[in-house]
Design a protein around this motif. Sequence first.
Motif, short mmCIF file in Angstrom:
data_model
loop_
_atom_site.label_atom_id
_atom_site.label_comp_id
_atom_site.label_asym_id
_atom_site.label_seq_id
_atom_site.Cartn_x
_atom_site.Cartn_y
_atom_site.Cartn_z
N ALA A 149 -3.62 -5.58 -2.89
CA ALA A 149 -2.75 -6.52 -3.60
C ALA A 149 -1.73 -5.78 -4.46
N ILE A 150 -2.17 -4.73 -5.17
CA ILE A 150 -1.23 -3.95 -5.99
C ILE A 150 -0.17 -3.29 -5.11
N ASN A 151 -0.58 -2.74 -3.99
CA ASN A 151 0.36 -2.10 -3.08
C ASN A 151 1.37 -3.11 -2.54
N SER A 152 0.91 -4.34 -2.27
CA SER A 152 1.79 -5.36 -1.71
C SER A 152 2.87 -5.77 -2.71
N ILE A 153 2.47 -6.03 -3.97
CA ILE A 153 3.47 -6.46 -4.95
C ILE A 153 4.40 -5.30 -5.33
N PHE A 154 3.91 -4.05 -5.21
CA PHE A 154 4.80 -2.91 -5.45
C PHE A 154 5.81 -2.77 -4.31
N THR A 155 5.34 -2.93 -3.07
CA THR A 155 6.21 -2.81 -1.91
C THR A 155 7.28 -3.90 -1.91
N SER A 156 6.91 -5.09 -2.39
CA SER A 156 7.87 -6.20 -2.43
C SER A 156 8.86 -6.07 -3.57
N GLY A 157 8.68 -5.09 -4.45
CA GLY A 157 9.62 -4.85 -5.53
C GLY A 157 9.37 -5.65 -6.79
N LEU A 158 8.22 -6.33 -6.88
CA LEU A 158 7.92 -7.13 -8.07
C LEU A 158 7.52 -6.28 -9.26
N ILE A 159 6.97 -5.08 -9.00
CA ILE A 159 6.62 -4.16 -10.08
C ILE A 159 7.12 -2.78 -9.71
#
Length: 499
Positions: free
Chosen positions: A436-446
């Motif tokens: 989940a952390i990797n996904s939101i990082f990849t999407s540019g949210l964090i």
Amino acid sequence: MVVHNPLTSPPVGTRDQWEWQSVSLTDFDDQDNPSIPDPAYYQQIMAWEPVRACLEGTSYLRQNAARYLPQQPMELDASWQGRVSRSVFSPYFQRVVRTAVGLILRKPVVLDGGDEGYWSDWRSDCDRQGTELDEFVRKQLFLSVAYGHSSWLVDFPDNRQIKTLRDQYQADLKPYFVETDPWSIIGWRQDPRKDLGKLQQVRIKEIVSVPKGRFGTEYKQRVRVMEPDHWEVWERQDEGPVTWIMIEDGPISVGEIPLVTTYAGKIGTLFSKPPMGEVAQLNLTHYQRHADLIQALHIAAQPILVLKGWDDQTDPVGLSVNNALSMAPESDAFYVEPASSAFDAQRNELEALVEEMKTLGLAVLTQQKNSAESGLSKSLDRLDANSMLAVISKDLEQSLQKAMDLAASYAGVQAPTVSIDRDYNVEPLEGQGITAINSIFTSGLIDQQTALELLKRGEILPDDMEPEVILAAAELEQQQSMEQEMSKLEMQTEIAAKA
């Protein structure tokens, strides 16, 4: 400025040797005797006794067997002494307390701001005995969680002999902490209507080792009386009638009694109740039941030989592994031993006591669940424990901040800001959380730093690994990789031009 020497902690085995022998029933009418404990002191001593028994363990319980393993009616002295000598205490209470302390102080105490260079050096020896600040705080928190509160003095070395800057440099004048056990504070005065509710008087009993001759040591009974503007030391005189005389006194420059107290079960000022006293009682019950089981197994392990039709007056027999027994046909011999199921009830009771201690002990001894659980489920499981831990942690943080403010006042430097991490959930992130952390990082949210902070908080990255260092190393590696690619491209361009 306080100018007395560090308080000397009672040596091992001497805490009980000083039982205030100077106190009698008539002494309570002597209002000028500094050794008379406050009535509230005796109330706490009674509540602390089960806790003390659990913390001191097997040797203490055997020494006080008349209280904790009393002799049964018609029980022979030899049998009772054997039961006591075979008893062993299982330190479940200690484990509960240590685990609670470990959860609160999972990460080091943070000192932010102030004179960082000064405090960074100071924290490596905060009591002038080589104790690091985190170790000192851990011990104070252990006493607080076990007994209900713990205290320490903020003191300063004796500076009366300081005449020159060289003397001052050699003396290494720095404030330091002095551990003050809960049972050492025998009296106090506090009025919420005066001095903003600060302490007006504290009396602390001491056992101080005094050199005698070249190699000898003598222990003196003393009482330290502290008030906002001065302190006094009273010593018991052993020769002649029991009297107490003041042998030393001095001023206090900070304008208040430099005693700091952290609470885990506060009822009033310097008055508390052990928050896990019931766990201590259960642990003592477990010790008693376990001692009974060991005694029963000891007796049952020696089966009784029964000889039917045997006359022991005319035919004495001595049995051993090298001997055989020849008997008449009408005689019979057999061993009598209890069935193993006879001990199941005692074992079941012991297991039930252990489970009950786990339940009462802040849920810190419960078995870890390996099955997948939702975040909400895990949060609810630890809701009650975290609430109590958060209260204790917040009080410890405030107490330590007050201690640092007093130390800074003595040293004449700016005090740091104290903070204690309150993340008590030690379960590391699982695969789904990392994804989940990797996904939101990849999407540019964090950004990268936020993602690394989340991984560190989830126990994926070690505590001593700073995200800034990781980002700097990654940036350097990326820059080196780009330089290598540029060099490779330039080389290919030159080769193509020559061709």
